[in-house]
Structure formats: C-alpha cells, structure tokens
Design a protein around this motif. Structure first.
Motif, mmCIF file in Angstrom:
data_model
loop_
_atom_site.group_PDB
_atom_site.id
_atom_site.type_symbol
_atom_site.label_atom_id
_atom_site.label_comp_id
_atom_site.label_asym_id
_atom_site.label_seq_id
_atom_site.Cartn_x
_atom_site.Cartn_y
_atom_site.Cartn_z
ATOM 1 N N PHE A 119 0.923 -1.286 0.053
ATOM 2 C CA PHE A 119 0.223 -0.052 -0.072
ATOM 3 C C PHE A 119 1.000 1.125 -0.127
ATOM 4 O O PHE A 119 1.822 1.460 0.739
ATOM 5 C CB PHE A 119 -0.912 0.025 1.018
ATOM 6 C CG PHE A 119 -1.845 -0.992 1.338
ATOM 7 C CD1 PHE A 119 -2.978 -1.025 0.719
ATOM 8 C CD2 PHE A 119 -1.529 -2.090 2.149
ATOM 9 C CE1 PHE A 119 -4.068 -2.247 0.835
ATOM 10 C CE2 PHE A 119 -2.496 -3.275 2.246
ATOM 11 C CZ PHE A 119 -3.544 -3.387 1.481
ATOM 12 N N TYR A 120 0.427 2.278 -0.920
ATOM 13 C CA TYR A 120 1.278 3.320 -0.841
ATOM 14 C C TYR A 120 0.368 4.488 -0.409
ATOM 15 O O TYR A 120 -0.696 4.805 -0.788
ATOM 16 C CB TYR A 120 1.597 3.763 -2.277
ATOM 17 C CG TYR A 120 2.566 2.674 -2.962
ATOM 18 C CD1 TYR A 120 3.761 2.704 -2.920
ATOM 19 C CD2 TYR A 120 1.769 1.515 -3.490
ATOM 20 C CE1 TYR A 120 4.690 1.701 -3.418
ATOM 21 C CE2 TYR A 120 2.731 0.397 -4.135
ATOM 22 C CZ TYR A 120 4.201 0.749 -3.909
ATOM 23 O OH TYR A 120 4.943 -0.348 -4.522
ATOM 24 N N VAL A 121 0.857 5.122 0.707
ATOM 25 C CA VAL A 121 0.029 6.055 1.445
ATOM 26 C C VAL A 121 0.706 7.428 1.790
ATOM 27 O O VAL A 121 2.011 7.321 1.602
ATOM 28 C CB VAL A 121 -0.461 5.658 2.868
ATOM 29 C CG1 VAL A 121 -1.403 4.645 2.590
ATOM 30 C CG2 VAL A 121 0.565 5.216 3.818
ATOM 31 N N GLU B 205 -1.382 11.179 5.824
ATOM 32 C CA GLU B 205 -2.581 10.555 5.640
ATOM 33 C C GLU B 205 -3.156 10.035 7.083
ATOM 34 O O GLU B 205 -2.355 9.342 7.665
ATOM 35 C CB GLU B 205 -2.992 9.619 4.749
ATOM 36 C CG GLU B 205 -3.047 10.294 3.530
ATOM 37 C CD GLU B 205 -3.089 9.389 2.137
ATOM 38 O OE1 GLU B 205 -4.412 8.807 2.137
ATOM 39 O OE2 GLU B 205 -2.230 8.907 1.448
ATOM 40 N N LEU C 190 -2.177 6.949 8.701
ATOM 41 C CA LEU C 190 -3.100 5.780 8.026
ATOM 42 C C LEU C 190 -1.769 4.315 7.810
ATOM 43 O O LEU C 190 -2.112 3.424 8.070
ATOM 44 C CB LEU C 190 -3.199 6.226 6.531
ATOM 45 C CG LEU C 190 -3.770 5.116 5.628
ATOM 46 C CD1 LEU C 190 -5.013 4.541 6.344
ATOM 47 C CD2 LEU C 190 -4.033 5.646 4.577
ATOM 48 N N TRP C 191 -0.524 4.911 7.636
ATOM 49 C CA TRP C 191 0.556 3.731 7.703
ATOM 50 C C TRP C 191 0.406 3.061 8.796
ATOM 51 O O TRP C 191 0.722 1.685 9.178
ATOM 52 C CB TRP C 191 1.871 4.069 7.304
ATOM 53 C CG TRP C 191 2.440 5.113 8.097
ATOM 54 C CD1 TRP C 191 2.625 6.401 7.942
ATOM 55 C CD2 TRP C 191 3.389 4.511 9.290
ATOM 56 N NE1 TRP C 191 3.433 6.916 9.304
ATOM 57 C CE2 TRP C 191 3.843 5.850 10.018
ATOM 58 C CE3 TRP C 191 3.816 3.581 9.798
ATOM 59 C CZ2 TRP C 191 4.714 5.875 11.193
ATOM 60 C CZ3 TRP C 191 4.728 3.510 10.685
ATOM 61 C CH2 TRP C 191 5.155 4.765 11.450
ATOM 62 N N CYS D 216 5.868 9.824 0.854
ATOM 63 C CA CYS D 216 5.162 8.486 0.563
ATOM 64 C C CYS D 216 5.754 7.470 1.705
ATOM 65 O O CYS D 216 6.725 7.345 1.974
ATOM 66 C CB CYS D 216 5.211 8.010 -0.723
ATOM 67 S SG CYS D 216 4.225 6.514 -1.083
ATOM 68 N N LEU E 157 -10.645 -2.280 4.284
ATOM 69 C CA LEU E 157 -10.159 -0.983 3.682
ATOM 70 C C LEU E 157 -11.479 -0.739 2.782
ATOM 71 O O LEU E 157 -11.853 0.480 3.179
ATOM 72 C CB LEU E 157 -9.017 -1.065 2.543
ATOM 73 C CG LEU E 157 -7.704 -1.226 3.504
ATOM 74 C CD1 LEU E 157 -6.606 -1.632 2.436
ATOM 75 C CD2 LEU E 157 -7.293 0.206 4.142
ATOM 76 N N VAL F 288 -11.449 3.630 2.828
ATOM 77 C CA VAL F 288 -10.195 4.101 2.393
ATOM 78 C C VAL F 288 -9.704 3.915 1.032
ATOM 79 O O VAL F 288 -9.670 3.008 0.202
ATOM 80 C CB VAL F 288 -9.323 3.233 3.360
ATOM 81 C CG1 VAL F 288 -7.659 3.814 2.974
ATOM 82 C CG2 VAL F 288 -9.712 3.281 4.731
ATOM 83 N N ARG F 289 -9.437 5.177 0.360
ATOM 84 C CA ARG F 289 -9.132 5.126 -1.041
ATOM 85 C C ARG F 289 -7.390 5.136 -0.927
ATOM 86 O O ARG F 289 -6.936 6.001 -0.659
ATOM 87 C CB ARG F 289 -9.273 6.463 -1.480
ATOM 88 C CG ARG F 289 -9.080 6.538 -3.133
ATOM 89 C CD ARG F 289 -9.675 7.876 -3.747
ATOM 90 N NE ARG F 289 -9.251 7.661 -5.216
ATOM 91 C CZ ARG F 289 -7.991 7.921 -5.783
ATOM 92 N NH1 ARG F 289 -6.789 8.451 -4.819
ATOM 93 N NH2 ARG F 289 -7.901 7.722 -6.882
ATOM 94 N N VAL F 290 -6.812 4.011 -1.384
ATOM 95 C CA VAL F 290 -5.472 3.876 -1.474
ATOM 96 C C VAL F 290 -5.063 3.113 -2.656
ATOM 97 O O VAL F 290 -5.655 2.063 -3.038
ATOM 98 C CB VAL F 290 -4.972 3.026 -0.089
ATOM 99 C CG1 VAL F 290 -5.854 1.749 -0.069
ATOM 100 C CG2 VAL F 290 -3.457 2.902 -0.002
ATOM 101 N N CYS G 204 -2.631 0.223 -4.355
ATOM 102 C CA CYS G 204 -1.807 -0.994 -3.606
ATOM 103 C C CYS G 204 -1.472 -1.442 -4.922
ATOM 104 O O CYS G 204 -1.836 -1.545 -5.977
ATOM 105 C CB CYS G 204 -2.834 -1.760 -3.037
ATOM 106 S SG CYS G 204 -3.824 -2.677 -3.714
#
Length: 117
Positions: A8-10, A14, A21-22, A65, A84, A89-91, A93
């Motif tokens: 996942f790239y957050v 966030e 979020l991470w 990021c 998710l 959650v808009r993420v 991946c």
C-alpha cells in the motif's frame, strides 16, 4: 506457501480514525492475524499528479510517501482489503505473487496452512 506481496502506498500525513494511515494499516494487519508487516519511508517519488516529492527539504516534511507491505495468504489479503473497503479508504496498492516459508520454524511461529489453503 503461496500468496502475495501486498503493498500500500499512502501519504506520510494521511490519517484514519486519528491515527496515521500507515500506523493504522500495520495495527489492523496485526489485529487481523497477518504474520508480519513493515512500513518504509520513500526518499523520493511521484504519484498520479506527477508532482515530484523528495525527502530533503524541511518544508516538504510530511508530503512524502510511506509504503506499507505485507506478505499474505489469499485469505489474509481478502481480510485486509475487505476492511479497507468497509472503512472506505481510497489507497493505491500493488500485488505481486509470492512464495514464502519459514526456514527452521519454532514453536512460536504460526502453523503453516495446508496446501489446499
């Protein structure tokens, strides 16, 4: 075992439910029984808006990021992706097929799933 490397790239800043979020992803992965997860800070990159972010200027702090990754079975992947979706959650991946194992497991390691899943 067969499964995926799920990444996942957050955004570094966030948040979800008051947590970064991470951090939330790692905590929820742990709660869901995923065997392990890691978070890594990017030193540079760009996303869909094509803005370059580099981790070298103080004023850009928090705009980078974080990559959160898990090596998961199909079932583990389903559980975290379902969560998710539920949390809306808009993420972004990525999933990469992976084979994984523990060499010389001990009694504290989780049992290996059967070949049938």
């Amino acid at each position: 075992m067969k499964g995926s490397l799920l990444r996942f790239y957050v955004g570094e800043g966030e948040r979800l439910h008051g947590a970064l979020l991470w951090e939330w992803l790692l905590a929820e992965g742990n709660r869901l029984g995923i065997r392990g997860g890691s978070a890594f800070r990017a030193v540079g990159g760009f996303g869909r808006r094509h803005a370059i972010h580099e981790d070298r200027f103080f004023e850009l702090s928090g705009s980078g990021c974080i990559e959160v990754e898990f090596v998961v079975t199909e079932e583990e992947e389903r559980r975290i992706v379902d969560l998710l979706r539920h949390e809306k959650v808009r993420v972004f991946c990525s999933r990469v097929a992976a084979s994984f194992d523990i060499i010389n497991p001990d009694a504290q390691d989780p049992p290996q799933p059967s070949a049938g899943g």
